[in-house]
Design an enzyme around this catalytic site. Structure first.
Site, mmCIF file in Angstrom:
data_model
loop_
_atom_site.group_PDB
_atom_site.id
_atom_site.type_symbol
_atom_site.label_atom_id
_atom_site.label_comp_id
_atom_site.label_asym_id
_atom_site.label_seq_id
_atom_site.Cartn_x
_atom_site.Cartn_y
_atom_site.Cartn_z
ATOM 1 N N LYS A 1 -26.757 56.048 74.432
ATOM 2 C CA LYS A 1 -26.193 54.872 74.225
ATOM 3 C C LYS A 1 -24.676 55.242 74.842
ATOM 4 C CE LYS A 1 -23.472 55.185 70.059
ATOM 5 N NZ LYS A 1 -23.021 54.730 68.802
ATOM 6 N N LYS B 1 -14.750 53.302 60.128
ATOM 7 C CA LYS B 1 -14.511 54.755 59.828
ATOM 8 C C LYS B 1 -13.434 54.931 58.938
ATOM 9 C CE LYS B 1 -15.757 55.927 64.525
ATOM 10 N NZ LYS B 1 -16.807 56.971 64.327
ATOM 11 N N ASP C 1 -19.643 49.700 69.520
ATOM 12 C CA ASP C 1 -20.404 51.110 69.228
ATOM 13 C C ASP C 1 -21.178 51.102 68.010
ATOM 14 O OD1 ASP C 1 -19.749 54.106 69.734
ATOM 15 O OD2 ASP C 1 -19.052 54.252 67.823
ATOM 16 N N ARG D 1 -22.983 69.771 86.214
ATOM 17 C CA ARG D 1 -22.104 70.142 87.231
ATOM 18 C C ARG D 1 -21.490 71.293 87.165
ATOM 19 N NH1 ARG D 1 -17.363 66.029 86.937
ATOM 20 N NH2 ARG D 1 -17.295 67.128 84.926
ATOM 21 N N HIS E 1 -26.913 50.220 66.362
ATOM 22 C CA HIS E 1 -27.388 50.584 65.118
ATOM 23 C C HIS E 1 -27.814 49.784 64.118
ATOM 24 C CE1 HIS E 1 -26.583 54.197 67.127
ATOM 25 N NE2 HIS E 1 -25.495 54.328 67.032
#
Ligand code: NAP
Length: 485
Positions: A148, A332, A235, A51, A240
């Site tokens: 994704k 995480k 996620d 953009r 995955h």
């Protein structure tokens, strides 16, 4: 072992979102490495499209800085970067407006392989497809690469598939899951289907259980807002981990061809059993001992119910796998950055060495990161005098070592996948029906905890996740493998 580089035909790759994080960190360095290797030839072109208004020179400077920062290869010689930058151009394009589209269209060379990489927010995928079509670029020479997340549930994924299908045939759509581009993941198929040794044992009669772990040490970083809307299930698991599970569990395809492989993966997803509440543990990381932000601070939502960790026990209802648990976990701020698949075989039916020899079993470990490679734990006699004591030792195949000096430069997943797009090979990309089936399995699980208003439990950063996740496996008389780098 010197890997063979087969040059691809000249191509034009347009990267929508060429100025963004993914392009800078992954896509552009990957292309540079393929250029250095000689796979991407001098006639090919990379056109950044975004953009903001930049000249081609400014964009080249941006690319040069990205390569300086994120390229890890040591193999490119001086001058190669300049030659690569000469292949680069830029167009200022607005996905939601008319700006730039005619310029882009005028740049296209008829008859040449043309790929459009959608490295922008998913909300723009539909706009890009519409405008490519409106400006005559959605013809049979074109392919699109879609990042994704592909939807956030079955309904949105279906809508996105329908939008893309209005202008592109399924054979032109490349839905990326970069885990499938990893050397080890493809080696999993080579090991399974290229050797006589494993396949006869690859079933519930000989395999006790399977563990798939994708552990990260980092928190949600600057992606808090995205992560709070998604959580680890959307996620990581829906794409995955599910893809890894499919490759482990699928039947041998009749041939290594895109639809044959994807048909078998789809059958696995459809055979996955629903996961009951008691077989899921969700967690959010707490603050570090020395203080600092916890998960709620990082996503800037004190009432967030999304998870930064998830562990689950799932099963597959088919002849091969009935009764074999698959334990999945990802999270995480765990104790190490380590991703692996472990196939834990059953013990021998009878130990001729007596109970004092202890319990032993073979474990095939497929390491995705770090040190991509495989280990096979085998039981041998402990060296030295003093009787028949047994010990488990790994037969280690670290690809960087096994493949010799060139093996140190095992191509990154993005390098392989982008070259596959150019070659028109969809084997390592997700098909639309696969993505929808994955959401059809995921949605009821998420709806379950949302309707009950379940909150994730807190776990300590640097740990292996919540205690409850340990219990999930312990109660079956098993234990998780150590998370270690
Ligand atoms: P990002 O850093 O926010 O970059 C977004 C890009 O989109 C920028 O180049 C931006 O251009 C461009 N853009 C925004 N609005 C536009 C418009 N109306 N028309 C044309 N271009 C527009 O995002 P990202 O992290 O690179 O992620 C890109 C995609 O990859 C997302 O779908 C994300 O989910 C996915 N993904 C990212 C990662 C990652 O590690 N970053 C990993 C996996 C998947 P300007 O800069 O000119 O505004």
């Amino acid at each position: 072992m010197v890997s063979r580089v087969i040059p691809v035909e000249p191509f034009d790759l347009v990267i929508f979102g060429g100025t963004g994080d993914l392009a800078r960190r992954k896509i552009l360095p990957a292309l540079f490495r393929r250029f250095c290797s000689g796979q991407m030839g001098e006639e090919s072109r990379i056109i950044g499209a975004a953009r903001s208004d930049h000249t081609a020179g400014e964009f080249r400077q941006m690319v040069s800085e990205a390569i300086e920062e994120f390229n890890t290869t040591t193999q490119c010689e001086g001058g190669t970067l300049d030659a690569f930058l000469e292949r680069i151009d830029y167009v200022h394009v607005d996905a939601r407006g008319e700006e730039g589209w005619q310029t882009l269209s005028d740049m296209m060379i008829p008859g040449r392989v043309r790929a459009f990489y959608f490295s922008v927010a998913p909300s723009l995928f539909g706009d890009l497809a519409e405008r490519l079509h409106a400006h005559g670029m959605a013809d049979s020479d074109s392919r699109i690469v879609v990042e994704k997340p592909f939807g956030r549930d079955l309904e949105t994924a279906r809508a996105l598939n329908e939008t893309l299908a209005r202008h592109f045939d399924e054979s032109q759509i490349y839905r990326i899951d970069h885990y499938l581009g990893k050397e080890t993941v493809q080696n999993l198929m080579a090991v399974r289907f290229g050797n006589m040794l494993f396949e006869p044992l690859w079933n519930s009669q000989y395999v006790d259980h399977i563990q798939i772990t994708v552990a990260e040490t980092v928190g949600v970083g600057g992606r808090g807002e995205y992560y709070d809307r998604s959580g680890a299930m959307r996620d990581m698991v829906q794409n995955h981990l599910m893809q890894l599970l499919c490759l482990i569990a699928m039947e041998p395809p009749a041939k290594f061809d895109p639809d044959a492989v994807r048909d078998e993966k789809l059958k696995v997803i459809r055979a996955l059993d629903p996961v009951e509440t008691g077989n899921i543990v969700r967690g959010q990381y707490g603050p570090e001992r020395k203080g600092g932000p916890d998960y709620l601070d990082d996503v800037e939502n004190p009432r967030a119910t999304s998870e930064s960790f998830i562990a689950m026990r799932t099963t597959i209802s088919n002849w091969r796998w009935a009764g074999t648990p698959f334990y999945l976990r990802t999270g995480k701020k765990l104790k190490a950055r380590a991703s692996e698949i472990a196939v834990i075989f059953k013990e021998t039916p009878h130990s001729i060495f007596g109970p004092e020899a202890g319990r032993h079993r073979n474990i095939l470990t497929i390491r995705l990161q770090p040190n991509e490679g495989m280990d096979l734990d085998v039981t041998i006699k402990e060296p030295g005098p003093g009787g028949m004591r047994l010990v488990d030792v790994p037969l280690d195949m670290t690809f960087a070592e096994a493949l010799g000096p060139d093996g140190e430069d095992v191509p990154d997943a993005y390098e392989r996948l982008i070259m596959d797009v150019i070659r028109g090979n969809q084997t390592l990309f997700m098909r639309g029906d696969e993505v929808e089936a994955a959401w059809a399995w995921t949605d009821p699980i998420i709806e379950g905890w949302e309707s009950r208003g379940d909150r994730p439990v807190t776990y300590e950063p640097g740990s292996s996740g919540p205690e409850d996740a340990l219990a999930l496996v312990h109660r079956d008389g098993r234990r998780w493998r150590e998370i270690r780098a």
